[in-house]
Design an enzyme around this catalytic site. Structure first.
Site, mmCIF file in Angstrom:
data_model
loop_
_atom_site.group_PDB
_atom_site.id
_atom_site.type_symbol
_atom_site.label_atom_id
_atom_site.label_comp_id
_atom_site.label_asym_id
_atom_site.label_seq_id
_atom_site.Cartn_x
_atom_site.Cartn_y
_atom_site.Cartn_z
ATOM 1 N N CYS A 2 0.812 -1.209 0.000
ATOM 2 C CA CYS A 2 0.000 0.000 0.000
ATOM 3 C C CYS A 2 0.850 1.266 0.000
ATOM 4 C CB CYS A 2 -0.887 0.033 1.236
ATOM 5 S SG CYS A 2 -1.884 -1.425 1.427
ATOM 6 N N TRP A 74 -2.937 -2.711 -1.667
ATOM 7 C CA TRP A 74 -2.511 -4.060 -2.074
ATOM 8 C C TRP A 74 -3.205 -4.988 -1.092
ATOM 9 C CZ3 TRP A 74 0.391 -8.266 -0.232
ATOM 10 C CH2 TRP A 74 0.964 -9.088 -1.200
ATOM 11 N N GLY A 101 -0.169 -1.399 6.275
ATOM 12 C CA GLY A 101 0.278 -2.309 7.325
ATOM 13 C C GLY A 101 -0.783 -3.357 7.599
ATOM 14 N N GLU A 474 19.389 -15.341 -9.587
ATOM 15 C CA GLU A 474 18.820 -14.027 -9.873
ATOM 16 C C GLU A 474 18.205 -13.989 -11.285
ATOM 17 O OE1 GLU A 474 17.871 -11.671 -8.277
ATOM 18 O OE2 GLU A 474 17.803 -9.904 -9.568
#
Ligand code: F6R
Length: 599
Positions: A2, A74, A101, A474
């Site tokens: 968020c 999100w 959060g 990676e």
């Protein structure tokens, strides 16, 4: 994750908030919303989906007001929907909040409030904050914020407005980032710097459990006992250009192309005289643990090979999400290195706190100045990469590698494992990397051409040995996150212990080979997979004879320990062009967030 932006100023907050939300898009989101005080009430617009939908809605049905808050969500609790989007209002529509959060005790609080007849409208944990604030409010918003935060368990960055005190905005945080920006047109709150960089480069970093009170003229800070807190304003050196695409199709490509400059600046900053890390005595430790998540973890795997080889000290690399729950064996003889672009990754923060609680010394490699990890670690060094906007990290990963090499050289000298000549030679090799990266970027067309033929693969394997294996990890992560092609990385020697069963006609294997001593070994893996029908892209410092099954991307010669800095560029470009040829949303891959601030 968020994103929050808020403005208290002397002009319409709506366009400022919409622009700020656009600059927060990269954090990852599935819905967005705005609330402004329009002179009588909170005018609220919330939309599931892309920000363009929200922008469209406020164009068609304008709202306006000089104080307002905005949010990109999100989803964690409750599906992405208009109703679950923030801002959330209390049921009397007198308090509006945005939250980043997770509130862990929201169920208990919700039940308690519902028992008092309060009706909830969303499925989110965040709504409980608005409802609780409205329930507690008795004429003083600061008192309310103190009471509400005392009741909350979990993590939060909060922007709060109240209809009874419409000209102030209050912000507070715990374990999630929040900054306060000041400018002549008004004052801001934001999750990070790019959201407000077009208006100001003067920011305060809010610490946990501090309260910021913003009006259109001033900003004040209090602690939870309502005592004044003196904070100093910091000037951000990032330019606005660094948060713009600058003519590139995607931020990811722009950030890939910036790497020679980023490497140069990171090297310069690290070697700019004095001790690399003041007050850190490497000889006081008998073990090093590197912990991080995702790509930062992969950088740590490279770091393990390099530090062990140069320093002859044992290095463990741990996923931060595992470290915290494994009763880790660390004590005051352990140096724990945290690697993080954002400095806000919840698992990495938790690992740092766990390590500190067990007496370890902590050293952070971080990109975002003022972030939680940067502030809490015992020692911090910065990657000088500027803001990284694409969700998939490229330039910061490369800068992390550079700092790990320089650290390894520094430690090796201090531990008496490297003489001055050796040091000079290795630093010269590191200093030559930016030009070599440039050379690779100049042959971008070959990589683009090869990648354009690879969009049909269902699965792509990456293999390597030693540091080449570290970078295979990676390469594989980069490919899967932006192209959505399934991919795995294996140490070459492991192939025949299982994965070779997956090789069939026209499987693609990317083989990385920058360790001259291991070339025959990796080449025999290449022959094994080709004989089972695979096609191979060979990325290496040596030549191989190409044919219809084997293609080569040749890298400049380089000290093998530092070769990941070159091979990774090819792998980044390969992933980028595969995804671009598939027409995907490269900068904002599905389901991913730039800064993972929840566990
Ligand atoms: C992948 C990527 C992520 C991050 C990971 C850690 O391209 O960017 O895997 O590396 O989420 O994030 P930071 O470095 O912010 O701790």
């Amino acid at each position: 994750m968020c994103g929050i932006i808020g403005f208290a100023g002397r002009e319409n907050a709506v366009p400022i908030i919409v622009e700020g939300l656009k600059r927060l898009e990269y954090r990852g989101y599935d819905s967005a919303g705005i609330a402004v005080y329009d002179g009588a009430k909170f005018a609220v617009t919330k939309k599931k989906g892309r920000l363009a939908e929200l922008a469209n809605e406020v164009d068609t049905n304008p709202i306006s007001g000089n104080t307002g808050i905005g949010h990109t969500r999100w989803a964690t609790h409750g599906e992405p929907s208009d109703i679950n989007s923030h801002p959330h209002l209390g049921s009397g529509s007198r308090i509006a909040i945005v939250h980043n959060g997770i509130i862990e005790n929201y169920k208990q609080l919700k039940e308690w409030l519902e028992g008092k007849g309060i009706k909830f409208v969303s499925q989110t944990d965040s709504e409980v904050i608005a409802q609780l604030a409205e329930h507690y409010y008795d004429g003083d918003l600061i008192d309310t914020v103190v009471k509400v935060t005392a009741a909350l368990e979990g993590s939060y960055a909060l922007g709060i407005m109240c209809l009874d005190e419409p000209n102030i905005m209050v912000a507070t945080k715990k374990d999630n980032p929040l900054i306060v920006g000041i400018s002549s047109k008004g004052n801001f709150i934001a999750s990070d710097v790019p959201a407000i960089l077009s208006h100001t480069n003067q920011v305060y970093y809010l610490d946990d459990k501090e309260i910021a009170i913003l009006t259109n003229e001033e900003v004040k800070f209090l602690n939870m006992d309502k005592e004044h807190v003196e904070k100093s304003v910091e000037t951000i050196s990032w330019s606005l250009d660094s948060a713009e695409k600058g003519g590139y199709a995607h931020f990811m490509l722009k950030e890939i192309m910036e790497q020679p400059k980023v490497l140069r600046e990171t090297i310069q900053a690290a070697l700019a005289g004095g001790d690399l890390i003041e007050g850190l005595d490497i000889s006081a430790f008998n073990k090093i643990v590197i912990t991080a998540c995702g790509s930062a973890y992969n950088a740590g795997v490279v770091g393990k090979y390099v530090i062990e080889r140069l320093c002859r000290v044992s290095v463990e690399v741990e996923l931060a999400s595992e470290f915290r729950y494994k009763d880790p064996i660390v004590d005051d003889k352990t140096l724990v290195i945290l690697i993080s672009q954002s400095g806000e990754t919840a698992d990495t923060i938790a690992a740092m706190r766990e390590a500190k609680a067990r007496g370890a010394s902590t050293l952070a490699i971080v990109n975002v100045v003022g972030s939680t990890i940067a502030k809490e670690a015992d020692h911090t060094i910065y990657t000088s990469a500027g803001p990284e906007i694409a969700v998939a990290t490229t330039k910061v990963f490369s800068a992390q590698l550079i700092l790990l090499y320089i650290l390894a050289v520094d430690f090796a000298v201090k531990l008496g494992k490297l003489d001055i000549e050796g040091k000079e030679r290795l630093l010269a090799e590191i200093g030559a990397l930016p030009d070599k990266v440039n050379e690779i970027l100049e042959s971008i067309d070959d990589i683009q051409k090869y990648a354009s033929q690879c969009i049909g693969y269902k699965s792509i394997f990456f293999i390597g040995r030693n540091v080449d294996y570290a970078i295979a990890l990676e390469g594989s992560l980069k490919l899967k996150e932006i192209s959505y092609i399934h991919s795995e990385a294996y140490a070459g020697g492991e192939l025949k212990h299982g994965p070779i069963a997956l090789i069939e006609d026209n499987t693609l294997v990317v083989a990385i080979s920058c360790c001259p001593g291991l070339k025959p070994k990796i080449f025999s893996n290449v022959e094994q997979v080709i004989s089972r029908g695979a096609k191979v892209l060979f990325v290496g410092t040596d030549s191989v004879d190409e044919d219809d099954k084997l293609s080569l991307i040749k890298l400049p010669m380089v000290e093998e320990l530092f070769s990941p800095s070159l091979s990774v560029i090819v792998l980044q470009l390969f992933s980028y062009y595969v995804a671009a040829n598939k027409g995907l949303d490269i900068d904002k891959p599905r389901n991913l967030a730039k800064s993972v601030t929840v566990e």
